[in-house]
Design an enzyme around this catalytic site. Structure first.
Site, PDB file in Angstrom:
ATOM      1  CB  SER A  15     -22.014  29.698 -30.827  1.00 17.15           C
ATOM      2  OG  SER A  15     -20.472  30.060 -30.727  1.00 17.15           O
ATOM      3  CG  LEU A  17     -20.639  32.892 -22.968  1.00 15.49           C
ATOM      4  CD1 LEU A  17     -20.595  34.237 -22.311  1.00 15.49           C
ATOM      5  CD2 LEU A  17     -19.725  32.082 -22.080  1.00 15.49           C
ATOM      6  CB  SER A 148     -19.971  42.731 -21.730  1.00 17.57           C
ATOM      7  OG  SER A 148     -18.311  42.910 -21.782  1.00 17.57           O
ATOM      8  CE1 TYR A 161     -20.121  43.088 -26.846  1.00 18.51           C
ATOM      9  CE2 TYR A 161     -18.509  43.554 -25.092  1.00 18.51           C
ATOM     10  CZ  TYR A 161     -19.601  42.886 -25.771  1.00 18.51           C
ATOM     11  OH  TYR A 161     -19.559  41.470 -25.116  1.00 18.51           O
ATOM     12  CE  LYS A 165     -22.947  42.421 -24.690  1.00 18.65           C
ATOM     13  NZ  LYS A 165     -23.915  41.165 -24.695  1.00 18.65           N
ATOM     14  CG  PHE A 194     -16.278  33.388 -20.118  1.00 20.27           C
ATOM     15  CD1 PHE A 194     -16.516  34.399 -19.414  1.00 20.27           C
ATOM     16  CD2 PHE A 194     -16.881  31.951 -19.698  1.00 20.27           C
ATOM     17  CE1 PHE A 194     -16.854  34.255 -18.045  1.00 20.27           C
ATOM     18  CE2 PHE A 194     -17.170  31.905 -18.239  1.00 20.27           C
ATOM     19  CZ  PHE A 194     -17.267  33.153 -17.782  1.00 20.27           C
TER      20      PHE A 194
HETATM   21  N1  LIG Z   1     -16.927  35.542 -24.735  1.00 22.14           N
HETATM   22  C1  LIG Z   1     -16.587  36.252 -24.182  1.00 22.14           C
HETATM   23  O1  LIG Z   1     -15.596  36.741 -23.632  1.00 22.14           O
HETATM   24  C2  LIG Z   1     -17.910  37.282 -23.573  1.00 22.14           C
HETATM   25  C3  LIG Z   1     -17.710  38.315 -22.790  1.00 22.14           C
HETATM   26  C4  LIG Z   1     -18.663  39.183 -22.386  1.00 22.14           C
HETATM   27  C5  LIG Z   1     -19.476  38.999 -22.791  1.00 22.14           C
HETATM   28  N2  LIG Z   1     -19.968  38.332 -23.910  1.00 22.14           N
HETATM   29  C6  LIG Z   1     -21.135  38.115 -24.431  1.00 22.14           C
HETATM   30  O2  LIG Z   1     -21.989  36.921 -24.203  1.00 22.14           O
HETATM   31  C7  LIG Z   1     -22.827  36.584 -25.380  1.00 22.14           C
HETATM   32  C8  LIG Z   1     -22.442  35.309 -25.958  1.00 22.14           C
HETATM   33  O3  LIG Z   1     -21.010  35.407 -26.657  1.00 22.14           O
HETATM   34  P1  LIG Z   1     -20.315  34.227 -27.012  1.00 22.14           P
HETATM   35  O4  LIG Z   1     -18.560  34.618 -26.715  1.00 22.14           O
HETATM   36  O5  LIG Z   1     -20.808  33.114 -26.501  1.00 22.14           O
HETATM   37  O6  LIG Z   1     -19.998  34.357 -28.577  1.00 22.14           O
HETATM   38  P2  LIG Z   1     -20.437  33.488 -29.803  1.00 22.14           P
HETATM   39  O7  LIG Z   1     -19.894  34.132 -30.864  1.00 22.14           O
HETATM   40  O8  LIG Z   1     -19.803  32.109 -29.490  1.00 22.14           O
HETATM   41  O9  LIG Z   1     -21.926  33.161 -29.558  1.00 22.14           O
HETATM   42  C9  LIG Z   1     -22.989  34.182 -29.960  1.00 22.14           C
HETATM   43  C10 LIG Z   1     -24.120  33.665 -30.912  1.00 22.14           C
HETATM   44  O10 LIG Z   1     -24.886  34.460 -30.928  1.00 22.14           O
HETATM   45  C11 LIG Z   1     -25.272  34.373 -32.311  1.00 22.14           C
HETATM   46  N3  LIG Z   1     -25.817  35.739 -32.717  1.00 22.14           N
HETATM   47  C12 LIG Z   1     -25.208  36.884 -33.137  1.00 22.14           C
HETATM   48  N4  LIG Z   1     -26.095  37.814 -33.660  1.00 22.14           N
HETATM   49  C13 LIG Z   1     -27.440  37.178 -33.522  1.00 22.14           C
HETATM   50  C14 LIG Z   1     -28.570  37.708 -33.809  1.00 22.14           C
HETATM   51  N5  LIG Z   1     -29.050  38.885 -34.390  1.00 22.14           N
HETATM   52  N6  LIG Z   1     -29.733  37.099 -33.713  1.00 22.14           N
HETATM   53  C15 LIG Z   1     -29.492  35.665 -33.318  1.00 22.14           C
HETATM   54  N7  LIG Z   1     -28.359  35.276 -32.697  1.00 22.14           N
HETATM   55  C16 LIG Z   1     -27.484  36.182 -32.905  1.00 22.14           C
HETATM   56  C17 LIG Z   1     -24.189  34.161 -33.224  1.00 22.14           C
HETATM   57  O11 LIG Z   1     -24.723  33.251 -34.316  1.00 22.14           O
HETATM   58  C18 LIG Z   1     -23.570  33.161 -32.160  1.00 22.14           C
HETATM   59  O12 LIG Z   1     -24.166  31.482 -32.129  1.00 22.14           O
HETATM   60  C19 LIG Z   1     -22.559  37.858 -26.254  1.00 22.14           C
HETATM   61  O13 LIG Z   1     -23.825  38.750 -25.896  1.00 22.14           O
HETATM   62  C20 LIG Z   1     -21.243  38.468 -25.798  1.00 22.14           C
HETATM   63  O14 LIG Z   1     -21.482  39.872 -26.255  1.00 22.14           O
HETATM   64  C21 LIG Z   1     -19.082  37.560 -24.197  1.00 22.14           C
END
Ligand SMILES: NC(=O)c1ccc[n+]([C@@H]2O[C@H](COP(=O)([O-])OP(=O)(O)OC[C@H]3O[C@@H](n4cnc5c(N)ncnc54)[C@H](O)[C@@H]3O)[C@@H](O)[C@H]2O)c1
Length: 255
Positions: A15, A17, A148, A161, A165, A194
């Site tokens: 999913s 990123l 993050s 969180y 991070k 994002f």
């Molecule tokens: N989207 C944003 O704005 C944003 C901003 C800063 C940081 N992040 C970080 O980027 C990363 C990806 O986030 P995203 O926005 O793509 O989210 P998302 O929810 O689209 O994807 C995260 C994926 O991680 C998987 N996941 C969750 N817990 C898990 C576990 N214990 N073991 C294995 N897989 C697991 C989920 O099933 C999902 O497919 C995360 O670490 C998030 O904290 C995202």
């Protein structure tokens, strides 16, 4: 390191990123192991790439799962060159609420997934990478973590969180130093906001308002922009121990 011909393991690769990174790595000629909790989504996504990707059901808080994910890279594709730690969850809970202190188990769970899960994967993947023949630049592997902007400007309710991070940010330099003798580079990306499934849960108006808070460009980040930075990190042999904000210059307010 060239992306073409390399083997990458991407946690959270089903999913957002992580998925965008899998897609761009494969476009550039890599093979990918997609390690994620979400089996249905992960299998369907991996199937798009035929023999170039494989899905493994993996909870990053479980060391056996993480070992199996690393082993899959070696069994299926012969080696492991790149690790992207994109699995993670968010959190929202004030330190004390109206009815009492926040739930400590929730805090522990967020740290367990986002920080300890990341470190466990790093140590297991780095061991495997250390067995690689170095390329002409002496590199045996590249590790990319996902922190993050909340590591620096955590908002109300983000204690767990931000702690998780912040831990990822803090361990980037010492791990890069540890692994320098093995020719393995370690960098961390700290994304702003994002447009991923995590964010798509918000109503359009809330997403527009978040986009307005970004100085330039005035919008949420696009997952391929994150993937593009992963590619640049892999390809640039001199980039090591860095934490890179990818955020359109946003600085988060308290709420
Ligand atoms: N989207 C944003 O704005 C944003 C901003 C800063 C940081 N992040 C970080 O980027 C990363 C990806 O986030 P995203 O926005 O793509 O989210 P998302 O929810 O689209 O994807 C995260 C994926 O991680 C998987 N996941 C969750 N817990 C898990 C576990 N214990 N073991 C294995 N897989 C697991 C989920 O099933 C999902 O497919 C995360 O670490 C998030 O904290 C995202």
């Amino acid at each position: 390191m060239d992306i073409a011909g390399s083997v990458a393991l991407v946690t959270g690769g089903a999913s957002g990123l992580g998925a965008a990174t899998v897609e761009m790595f494969i476009e550039k000629g890599a093979k990918c192991v997609i390690a994620d909790l979400n089996e249905e989504k992960g299998k369907e996504f991996a199937a798009k790439f035929g023999d170039n990707a494989v899905f493994v059901n993996c909870n990053v808080t479980n060391t056996e799962d993480n070992e199996a994910a690393v082993k899959t890279a070696v069994d299926k594709f012969g080696k492991l060159d790149i690790l992207v730690n994109a699995a993670g969850i968010g959190s929202a809970s004030r330190t004390i609420g109206k009815d009492g202190p926040t739930n400590l188990d929730w805090f522990k769970m967020v740290v367990d997934i986002n920080l300890i899960g990341t470190f466990d994967m790093i140590r297991l993947a780095a061991w495997e990478m250390s067995k690689n023949e170095p390329n002409e630049k002496g590199e045996r592997g590249v590790i990319i973590n996902v922190a993050s902007v909340a590591a620096f400007d955590g908002q109300i309710g983000q204690a767990s969180y931000s702690a998780s991070k912040g831990g990822v940010v803090g361990m980037t330099l010492p791990i890069a130093r540890d692994l320098s003798r093995n020719g393995i580079r370690v960098n961390t990306i700290a994304p702003g906001i994002f447009d991923t499934p995590m964010m798509q849960l918000l109503p359009q108006a809330a997403r527009d308002s978040l986009g307005e808070q970004v100085p330039f460009p005035k919008r949420l980040g696009d997952p391929p922009e994150f993937a593009h930075l992963c590619c640049a990190i892999v390809e640039n042999a001199y980039l090591n121990a860095q934490v890179i904000r990818l955020d359109g210059a946003i600085r988060m307010q308290p709420k």
